[in-house]
Design a protein around this motif. Sequence first.
Motif, PDB file in Angstrom:
ATOM      1  N   UNK A   1      -0.734  -0.913 -20.399  1.00 35.60           N
ATOM      2  CA  UNK A   1      -1.546  -1.867 -21.161  1.00 35.60           C
ATOM      3  C   UNK A   1      -1.227  -3.307 -20.755  1.00 35.60           C
ATOM      4  N   UNK A   2       0.055  -3.603 -20.564  1.00 35.53           N
ATOM      5  CA  UNK A   2       0.442  -4.944 -20.126  1.00 35.53           C
ATOM      6  C   UNK A   2      -0.121  -5.238 -18.738  1.00 35.53           C
ATOM      7  N   UNK A   3      -0.079  -4.231 -17.877  1.00 39.35           N
ATOM      8  CA  UNK A   3      -0.602  -4.431 -16.525  1.00 39.35           C
ATOM      9  C   UNK A   3      -2.106  -4.697 -16.560  1.00 39.35           C
TER      10      UNK A   3
ATOM     11  N   UNK B   1       0.826  -1.204   0.000  1.00 34.57           N
ATOM     12  CA  UNK B   1       0.000   0.000   0.000  1.00 34.57           C
ATOM     13  C   UNK B   1       0.864   1.260   0.000  1.00 34.57           C
ATOM     14  N   UNK B   2       2.027   1.197   0.640  1.00 32.44           N
ATOM     15  CA  UNK B   2       2.897   2.364   0.734  1.00 32.44           C
ATOM     16  C   UNK B   2       3.698   2.615  -0.536  1.00 32.44           C
ATOM     17  N   UNK B   3       3.865   1.587  -1.364  1.00 31.12           N
ATOM     18  CA  UNK B   3       4.775   1.682  -2.513  1.00 31.12           C
ATOM     19  C   UNK B   3       4.070   2.245  -3.747  1.00 31.12           C
ATOM     20  N   UNK B   4       4.800   3.095  -4.480  1.00 29.35           N
ATOM     21  CA  UNK B   4       4.301   3.620  -5.754  1.00 29.35           C
ATOM     22  C   UNK B   4       4.475   2.609  -6.880  1.00 29.35           C
ATOM     23  N   UNK B   5       5.455   1.734  -6.722  1.00 33.05           N
ATOM     24  CA  UNK B   5       5.707   0.728  -7.749  1.00 33.05           C
ATOM     25  C   UNK B   5       6.413  -0.459  -7.109  1.00 33.05           C
TER      26      UNK B   5
ATOM     27  N   UNK C   1      -3.421  -6.074  -7.732  1.00 28.10           N
ATOM     28  CA  UNK C   1      -4.724  -5.605  -7.257  1.00 28.10           C
ATOM     29  C   UNK C   1      -4.764  -4.086  -7.178  1.00 28.10           C
ATOM     30  N   UNK C   2      -3.618  -3.467  -6.857  1.00 25.91           N
ATOM     31  CA  UNK C   2      -3.560  -2.023  -6.657  1.00 25.91           C
ATOM     32  C   UNK C   2      -3.502  -1.242  -7.964  1.00 25.91           C
ATOM     33  N   UNK C   3      -3.293  -1.938  -9.070  1.00 30.10           N
ATOM     34  CA  UNK C   3      -3.204  -1.288 -10.378  1.00 30.10           C
ATOM     35  C   UNK C   3      -2.117  -0.205 -10.379  1.00 30.10           C
ATOM     36  N   UNK C   4      -0.963  -0.549  -9.836  1.00 29.21           N
ATOM     37  CA  UNK C   4       0.197   0.335  -9.845  1.00 29.21           C
ATOM     38  C   UNK C   4       1.322  -0.349 -10.621  1.00 29.21           C
ATOM     39  N   UNK C   5       2.318   0.401 -11.081  1.00 30.77           N
ATOM     40  CA  UNK C   5       3.357  -0.174 -11.941  1.00 30.77           C
ATOM     41  C   UNK C   5       4.112  -1.333 -11.296  1.00 30.77           C
ATOM     42  N   UNK C   6       4.402  -2.325 -12.116  1.00 34.15           N
ATOM     43  CA  UNK C   6       5.195  -3.492 -11.716  1.00 34.15           C
ATOM     44  C   UNK C   6       6.346  -3.634 -12.715  1.00 34.15           C
TER      45      UNK C   6
END
Length: 769
Positions: free
Chosen positions: A699-701, A621-625, A639-644
């Motif tokens: 898009x990949x995410x 939750x704390x991380x931007x990516x 689940x968070x829909x943030x960059x991986x």
Amino acid sequence: MPVADGNASPRISVVVPVYKVQGYLRACLDSILSQSYGDFEVVAVDDFSPDACGRILDEYAAADSRVIPVHFTENKGIGKARDAGALRARGTYILFLDSDDTLAEGALQAIADRLGETGDPDILLLNHVRTFWNDRVQESAAGEMLAAAGTDVFTALERPDYLTMFAVVWNRVYRREFYVDDHRFTFTDGIYEDALMVYKTMLTAERIAATDHICVEYRQRRQGNSMRTPGRKHFGIFQQYTRLFEFLDERPHLEPVRALLFERMASHFLFTLAREDRIVPKDRAEFFKLSAAQYKRYKPRGFVLPEGNQGTRFQILERGSYTAYSAMTFATHTRRQVVQRATKAKTKLGKTAYNRLYRLHLRRPVDEKLAVYAAYWNRGVACNPAAVYHKAKELAPDVHGVWIVRRTEVDSVPEGVDYVVANSPRYWEVMARAKYLVNNVNFPNDIVKRPEQVFLQTHHGTPLKQMGIDQQKFPAAAKGMSFGKMLERADKWDLSVTSNQHSTEIWERVYPCAFEAVECGYPRNDVYFRSTAEDVARIRGELGIEEGKTALLYCPTVRDYQKGYVPRIDLERFCRELGPNYVVLVRTHYFYGADPNLAALQERGLIKDVSRYPVVEDLCLAADALITDYSSIMFDYACLDRPIVSYADDWEVYSRARGVYFDILSGKPGETPGATATSEDELIEVFRSGDWNSTRATALRAAFRERFVQYDDGHAAERAVRRLFLGERPSPEVLPLDERTPAPAPTPFSTARIVRQRTGENETGLVGA
């Protein structure tokens, strides 16, 4: 190679009846579609399967026009599914393939070649092997006989020995005109329908040929095979053989093979009777009586008994003496079973548990209001079991939960949570008496699961790396592991939580046990949909992340081929290159101890070592990516829909040593969760260029989330609790992906590049933000 024309009739139609095989269906279809010979179609009949089989068939049909799905609106049984497939088939030949079996490499080419060499016979007999869960392969008994046929063409009367082949329809192909048009063969209801169909078609065919090429890989399922499920349905064997002898009675010219088929019938009765996984003890006397009656009714004149013990059994069957049969057949078997069961029971109880205290508690009634929880081999209150525990306190407050923890983890147990230390006196009591068992791994071998107990296996990740019996092919993963013991532990599962269809299929195949899949999502991931911006800000404050900084969570997983933690990144360089606007949170795998190098980097203020931080969900939750390699945390973080960002510098080594189910570096939608890097330089460039949060990465995410964030919507724990404790259908229904609202990201993102100053020093911020 010849390839089926969409308009022309194919040479071969592979008819696949499908029912409750979601863990095996892809392997079956892949084995057909990957054949070197291409002039075929696949008619796959979904017999109203309650699992994902229908969706899998439609997925394959959308990708390959040779796959033709047929969907029943009610369950009709395997025979009717085969009938429907045969009527739908357009091929010159029909091959029936069960959906948990596979075609061997080169099978269709070998079939086509032999059909051509023998002038298109009515039936072509095929060779097969049996494959077992432990990778053992057993050749069929018919191999030499099939080889001896060469390219000869014959009838069953000319070569009756071929009637002794394993009587199943999938080890032969049928000329469609002979099977459908000329004789209109159809399957009868009930099991053992194969034997009747095999004998009727073999005795009707005017031209039979054979190939000794191994064409079918017959999977000996450890559990789940309908033929190996005991019950009254096995009494259907008598009606099938009655139909066979009625068929013979109507065709006097088949009299020469009556004695052979009679012997096959009697042997089949005796084989079925002896199997505990078919005929339960209370039904054996009745089954024997009906077998004896049918023996007397159909015994041919002048029948010659087989030699040895089988001949003796035939004599006892004719006499109708179940007492004599039992004395001969079961005495030695029973003595052996008593010894085996005693040994097995002692082994299960183990050296520690096999004591008077545990045995005493096992004699006491199960406590219907007691639940035991454990996670990560008793490492504390965590993961999916923790989320289930908290939701159960809300929805099933009358059930008291007790956690199993290591002595070293006692201080980490939250206030107000009841716990016992593993192997303490109370531990043996709660393990013996709890109605409900919840764990994200297995309980020890010495724990005896009582029939009244219910075990919910929550797992602790979505499988990228190969799991269960699939690990047998990878020595680095399988070292020191007893797969037999592993499956005995998995035999204790009653319910298995999954967060996506991928996991459901994998767990079913790699743990071939009799559990029920609960497709409810991962309870631990509920927090990603229920947390607010205030929650995110609070967690970042507790971690000491300064406002406005971009936090990168780096989570490398364990390497089976290495000992200890081996850094994959020069973290000092990485932080220097990214500049002060980034903060890197490093979390090593829990298998590893504290790392002094990470401690030193943290002391210098370069990173934050969060390896021992108790709640990984807070870190996400704390991380931007997220930066990870092969860790299952990527599926949860999605689940968070943030960059991986996938950093896999040892992909070739890891994939060969550990085995994987798909390639995260492929760049294919649904496999790669975002930007990728295979070297430290590439990883730095991913962030310097802005690729980590580019349009392509997004898009990949999205595709990755569609595949793997399937059931996670914030209500997974409720669905699990309702199924386990309340005995209800899991509810509420899963929300569509586009209707879910993940916790808000901590800071607004920028896709701008991090540029290097002419002096060689890094910019201290994002340009153009």
